[in-house]
Enzyme design. Structure first.
Site, PDB file in Angstrom:
ATOM      1  N   HIS A  83       0.833  -1.211   0.000  1.00  7.74           N
ATOM      2  CA  HIS A  83       0.000   0.000   0.000  1.00  7.74           C
ATOM      3  C   HIS A  83       0.858   1.247   0.000  1.00  7.74           C
ATOM      4  CE1 HIS A  83       1.005  -0.657   4.240  1.00  7.74           C
ATOM      5  NE2 HIS A  83       0.738   0.622   4.469  1.00  7.74           N
ATOM      6  N   ASP A  90       0.529   4.950   1.942  1.00  9.93           N
ATOM      7  CA  ASP A  90      -0.253   5.354   3.109  1.00  9.93           C
ATOM      8  C   ASP A  90      -1.412   6.287   2.766  1.00  9.93           C
ATOM      9  OD1 ASP A  90       0.948   3.778   5.014  1.00  9.93           O
ATOM     10  OD2 ASP A  90       2.603   5.184   5.284  1.00  9.93           O
ATOM     11  N   HIS A 125       4.696   0.136   0.109  1.00 14.14           N
ATOM     12  CA  HIS A 125       5.461  -0.592   1.114  1.00 14.14           C
ATOM     13  C   HIS A 125       4.642  -1.737   1.695  1.00 14.14           C
ATOM     14  CE1 HIS A 125       3.430   2.615   3.363  1.00 14.14           C
ATOM     15  NE2 HIS A 125       3.446   1.803   4.395  1.00 14.14           N
ATOM     16  N   ARG A 133       5.405   6.329  14.318  1.00 11.08           N
ATOM     17  CA  ARG A 133       5.162   6.771  12.942  1.00 11.08           C
ATOM     18  C   ARG A 133       4.477   8.124  12.892  1.00 11.08           C
ATOM     19  NH1 ARG A 133       1.494   3.696   8.334  1.00 11.08           N
ATOM     20  NH2 ARG A 133       0.104   5.437   8.562  1.00 11.08           N
TER      21      ARG A 133
HETATM   22  C1  SIN Z   1       3.280   0.655   7.749  1.00  9.50           C
HETATM   23  O1  SIN Z   1       3.419   1.855   7.978  1.00  9.50           O
HETATM   24  O2  SIN Z   1       2.541   0.237   6.878  1.00  9.50           O
HETATM   25  C2  SIN Z   1       4.057  -0.334   8.605  1.00  9.50           C
HETATM   26  C3  SIN Z   1       5.487  -0.407   8.214  1.00  9.50           C
HETATM   27  C4  SIN Z   1       6.251  -1.287   9.164  1.00  9.50           C
HETATM   28  O3  SIN Z   1       5.846  -1.457  10.321  1.00  9.50           O
HETATM   29  O4  SIN Z   1       7.292  -1.807   8.761  1.00  9.50           O
END
Ligand code: SIN
Length: 289
Positions: free
Chosen positions: A107, A109, A265, A280
């Site tokens: 995806h 974000d 990602h 995050r």
């Molecule tokens: C994400 O932000 O989708 C998770 C990325 C991660 O935890 O490696």
């Protein structure tokens, strides 16, 4: 970059061999960066799409302050933020947790928003001794590698994005049986849809990138369900071929910043029995064109 520019550069940028992803060292992100250094960081980020800064033991205040140097905070729906920190999400998975690790699907974000975040910054607090990598797909090179005929067909198509599959009232999290540490907010709001160009042009580099994902794209406007599923299926397989994917291995206190406008990602698992804790933030972006 010219040799003269490289000589006067104040940060050390070590790109991966194919140029997708780069480590940046020689900085202390706990302090505000001088404008010329910040400009170099932003340039390296534009050049390499995913950049990471090892050995940055940042406090919450410092993570927020660095995020704001990149741009204003994005809006994070559907996940309860940290207590007293409305702009920080804690991605935490306990050693005994059985629920699937968060982010385990390709995806970009919050691509269902009208103005999805330009950047996501992820700071590693506790990393497991095995697994827990993040995979990144380079959607610019994936677009470049398509035939001229395919590019002509895709340019001008509109893809519909929605958060219904993960966060909707009948979505994956709504149906989850296992306990999860992260507080997910399942909602009708997640079922809204938002159209975006299937191929978007990066506002800084001017390069085109594929902008669809299996998590957030429901279909392509104006196509039958079969046509849309077939074309999206082809694109997902193409975008996530090994040649376009970089596997990011974490160490504690590493800050990684990726460009949601030209990458996908995927959070890899493989660390059951171990704690993983990440913090995050996101930086707001503009309307994809
Ligand atoms: C994400 O932000 O989708 C998770 C990325 C991660 O935890 O490696």
């Amino acid at each position: 970059m010219s040799q003269a520019a490289a000589r006067t550069r104040r940060i050390e940028v070590t790109p991966n061999a194919n140029g997708f992803g780069a480590a940046i060292s020689g900085l202390d992100l706990s302090k505000p960066l001088p404008p010329d250094v910040l400009a170099e960081v932003k340039q390296a980020w534009a050049d390499h799409a995913v950049v990471w800064f090892p050995d940055q033991p940042l406090s919450h205040d410092e993570l927020e302050a660095f995020t704001l140097q990149i741009g204003p905070f994005g809006h994070d729906p559907f996940i309860k933020p940290m207590e007293g920190r409305p702009h920080i999400l804690e991605l935490r998975r306990e050693p005994d947790e059985k629920a699937r690790n968060f982010g385990a699907g390709w995806h970009s974000d919050w691509s269902f928003q009208e103005q999805p975040p330009a950047a996501t910054l992820l700071h590693s607090k506790v990393t497991p001794p095995v697994g827990g990598d993040t995979l990144y797909a380079d959607c610019t090179r994936a677009y470049d590698a398509l035939s001229a005929t395919m590019k002509r067909m895709l340019d001008g198509l509109v893809a519909i994005h929605t958060a219904a599959l993960p966060y909707g009232t009948k979505g994956i999290f709504a149906q989850e049986k296992e306990e999860r540490t992260m507080k997910i907010i399942v909602s009708k709001e997640a079922e809204k849809t938002c159209p975006h160009p299937l191929v978007r042009t990066h506002p800084v580099t001017g390069r085109k990138a594929l902008y669809v994902s299996p998590v957030y794209t429901s279909h392509i406007e104006g196509m039958s369900p079969d046509e849309s599923a077939a074309l999206l299926g082809f694109l997902y397989t193409h975008m996530t071929k090994d040649e376009f994917v970089y596997r990011h291995r974490w160490q504690p206190n590493m800050l990684t910043m990726w460009d949601n406008r030209c990458t996908l990602h995927f959070a890899d698992g493989g660390y059951d029995g171990h704690l993983r804790v990440m913090h995050r933030t996101t930086v707001g972006g503009d309307t994809p064109v």
